[in-house]
Design an enzyme around this catalytic site. Structure first.
Site, short mmCIF file in Angstrom:
data_model
loop_
_atom_site.label_atom_id
_atom_site.label_comp_id
_atom_site.label_asym_id
_atom_site.label_seq_id
_atom_site.Cartn_x
_atom_site.Cartn_y
_atom_site.Cartn_z
N CYS A 381 0.83 -1.20 0.00
CA CYS A 381 0.00 0.00 0.00
C CYS A 381 0.88 1.26 0.00
O CYS A 381 1.49 1.57 -1.01
CB CYS A 381 -0.99 -0.04 1.15
SG CYS A 381 -2.44 0.95 0.78
N HIS A 507 -3.51 -4.93 0.26
CA HIS A 507 -2.98 -5.48 1.52
C HIS A 507 -3.02 -7.01 1.52
O HIS A 507 -3.97 -7.60 2.02
CB HIS A 507 -3.80 -4.96 2.70
CG HIS A 507 -3.63 -3.50 2.94
ND1 HIS A 507 -2.64 -2.99 3.75
CD2 HIS A 507 -4.31 -2.43 2.47
CE1 HIS A 507 -2.71 -1.67 3.78
NE2 HIS A 507 -3.72 -1.31 3.01
N GLU A 509 -1.55 -8.95 3.33
CA GLU A 509 -1.44 -9.51 4.69
C GLU A 509 -2.79 -9.95 5.24
O GLU A 509 -2.84 -10.68 6.23
CB GLU A 509 -0.76 -8.51 5.64
CG GLU A 509 -1.56 -7.25 5.98
CD GLU A 509 -1.31 -6.08 5.01
OE1 GLU A 509 -0.94 -6.33 3.85
OE2 GLU A 509 -1.50 -4.93 5.43
N1 GLN Z 1 -2.06 6.80 2.76
C1 GLN Z 1 -2.11 6.05 1.54
C2 GLN Z 1 -3.46 6.17 0.86
O1 GLN Z 1 -4.41 6.53 1.47
C3 GLN Z 1 -1.78 4.60 1.79
C4 GLN Z 1 -2.81 3.90 2.59
C5 GLN Z 1 -2.33 2.60 3.19
O2 GLN Z 1 -1.14 2.33 3.24
N2 GLN Z 1 -3.26 1.80 3.69
O3 GLN Z 1 -3.56 5.88 -0.31
#
Ligand code: GLN
Length: 533
Positions: A381, A507, A509
């Protein structure tokens, strides 16, 4: 249908969620279909707007629900497919009731905690059971007995028990039996008092799960049984596990918790056959090799902020017969220093998700180190967005490349707001959330790692890679290896001239399980090993 309610006493952080999940594992291994549910008495509608300092990780389900991290344990320890309905907060309960009140559903009546709030809570258990169908529902009540917020939930359970018949309900109370050094004794009083609190509300636990540092001898068990009003065999000792949380189902089985509960609920099943689980635990406990992996983030001091990532690394380690020593590095510490000092001993670098500007430059430095030193890199992410910024700045010469999350007027916004996020003003549940498909390009490392071209992964983000930079960056060896089916959103990136560098906007994970490690984590650890040997 049978119901198990898991309550907690004395202090928080006793591992109620893990205990509930581990019981789920055992019952599932006895051939029962288990439904897992968590009640969170706080007033937030969901934990999505809470800081990791308050709440730990926000666990995202495939339907896009932002939930408590205990749901992560439930999904890792059982085959349950969870949805929004499996995590109920007071916020949601009141939101529903207040909407009904405004609609006029209660016209003429006073709306009260009993019966309206308690009815809504009971309804949430029954609706879940109708939707998901199973033999046993395990419902964990967040917080500690005695909390004001928890009372409506406990009252709902009291009523529920009468309605479905007491023979169909087990209340399992997780409590602390502290060892007092000065007295050289284990103390049962806190447990007695927390159970007295439950009895005040009309609930009598059937089983006590006693968290303790020392073994409970017969005398202590007898005392707990007598004062807490449970049979001796229902006093279950849960000492801190030696090596891994995945031992817990085996510990509980050893204490015959599942036998006790099945007897109480008149569930006739064969004993749990735990060989697959035991083999996994064995691989975690005594791996053939070990290696060091860096996780470079800003919530490094918090046990729970990257929970699912740490678990996924454990799963991937076990699959590679390798123990993982995680070097937790605070990205702010790296900032302005030579990253070599911090990262020299590691076999690979993982940069997790995150929000806000703090520590970002340290993550970029770590990512650059991985690229230049040809160390395996896994970006998740924000970790992918970091990889894009780093490449744009240091390979493509776009010195001021940034995300508009950190610099709204960046001259080269390689990461910018998703188009449909531009008008979004409210903060709750408004990100791009939940499962979305990704198409993987043929011939990429991603294709090799996944062994597939179509995948579905869980998301939680507002910002995205700016495709205007694609041509320029791809000409220099950057590869958009996976996109949304319409090709508009970059979901996976990699580097052409690097042995193992993969970063994703989603994600992974949240999809890794003990005996089914996620391909990205498995591949990452495989690459770290190859690099080490
Ligand atoms: N802050 C970034 C976004 O909103 C990444 C979000 C995250 O890592 N979950 O796109």
């Amino acid at each position: 249908m049978k119901y198990i309610f898991v309550t907690g006493g004395v202090v928080s952080s006793l591992g109620k969620g893990l205990a509930a999940a581990a019981l789920g594992t055992l019952l599932q291994h006895r051939g029962l279909k288990v439904i897992m549910q968590k009640f969170d008495p706080y007033l937030n509608v969901d934990p999505g707007t809470m800081s990791p300092f308050q709440h730990g990780e926000v666990y995202v389900l495939s339907d896009g629900a932002e939930t408590d991290l205990d749901l992560g344990h439930y999904e890792r320890f059982t085959d349950c497919v969870l949805s929004r309905a499996n995590n109920v907060t007071s916020g949601q309960v009141y939101e529903t009731i207040l909407a009904k009140e405004r609609r006029g559903d209660y016209l003429g009546k006073t709306v009260q905690v009993i019966p309206h709030v308690t009815d809504e809570i009971k309804g949430r258990i029954q609706r879940l059971e109708k939707e998901q169908g199973g033999d046993v529902t395990i419902t964990e009540i967040g917080g500690t007995t005695g909390d004001i917020e928890g009372l409506p939930f406990l009252e709902a359970i009291r009523q529920f028990q009468l309605e479905v018949g007491p023979e169909n309900v087990v209340i399992m109370h997780v409590t602390l039996v502290p060892y007092i050094k000065a007295a050289g004794e284990l103390k049962t009083k806190p447990s007695q008092q927390s159970i007295a609190k439950l009895r005040e509300i009309g609930l009598q636990p059937h089983v006590l799960l006693c968290r303790t540092e020392k073994p409970l001898d017969l005398e202590v068990r007898q005392k707990l049984a007598l004062f807490c009003n449970v049979p001796l065999h229902a006093v279950v000792e849960v000492r801190d596990v030696d090596h891994t949380i995945y031992e817990l189902p085996l510990t509980l089985q050893h204490e015959r918790l599942d036998d006790t509960i099945c007897r109480l609920l008149r569930l006739e099943t064969p004993p749990a056959e735990m060989n697959d689980w035991r083999r996994f635990v064995q691989r975690v406990i005594s791996p053939k090799k070990r290696l060091k992996v860096a996780v470079v983030g800003k919530y490094i001091d918090l046990q729970d902020a990257y929970k699912s990532i740490y678990e996924s690394l454990t799963h991937a380690g076990a699959a590679n017969d390798c123990g993982i020593d995680i070097l937790r590095i605070d990205s702010e510490d790296i900032q302005g220093h030579d990253p070599h000092k911090f990262l020299e001993p590691v076999a690979g670098i993982l940069v997790p998700g995150g929000f806000g500007e703090r520590g970002v430059e340290g993550k970029i430095a770590a990512c650059r180190y991985a690229r230049e030193q040809r160390l395996p890199y896994l970006g998740l992410c924000l970790g992918m967005q970091i990889a894009c910024i780093e490449f744009a700045r240091n390979v493509c010469g776009l010195k001021h490349a940034n995300s508009t999350e950190f610099d709204e007027s960046a001259t080269d916004p390689v990461i910018c707001l998703l188009e449909n996020q531009r008008e979004v003003r409210k903060k709750g549940a408004s990100m791009r959330l939940g499962s979305w498909p990704t198409h993987i390009m043929p011939g990429t490392l991603a294709e090799k790692v996944y062994g597939a071209r179509q995948i579905t992964e869980r998301h939680r983000h507002r910002y995205e890679y700016n495709m205007k930079y694609r041509e320029l960056m791809e000409a220099k060896g950057f590869v958009i290896a996976g996109t949304s089916p319409d090709g508009r959103l970059a979901e996976l990136v990699e580097l052409r001239d690097h042995p193992w560098f993969l970063a994703c906007q989603y994600h992974p994970e949240f999809l890794s399980k003990p005996n089914l490690p996620h391909p990205l984590f498995r591949g990452f650890i495989g690459a770290c090993l190859a690099n080490y040997e």
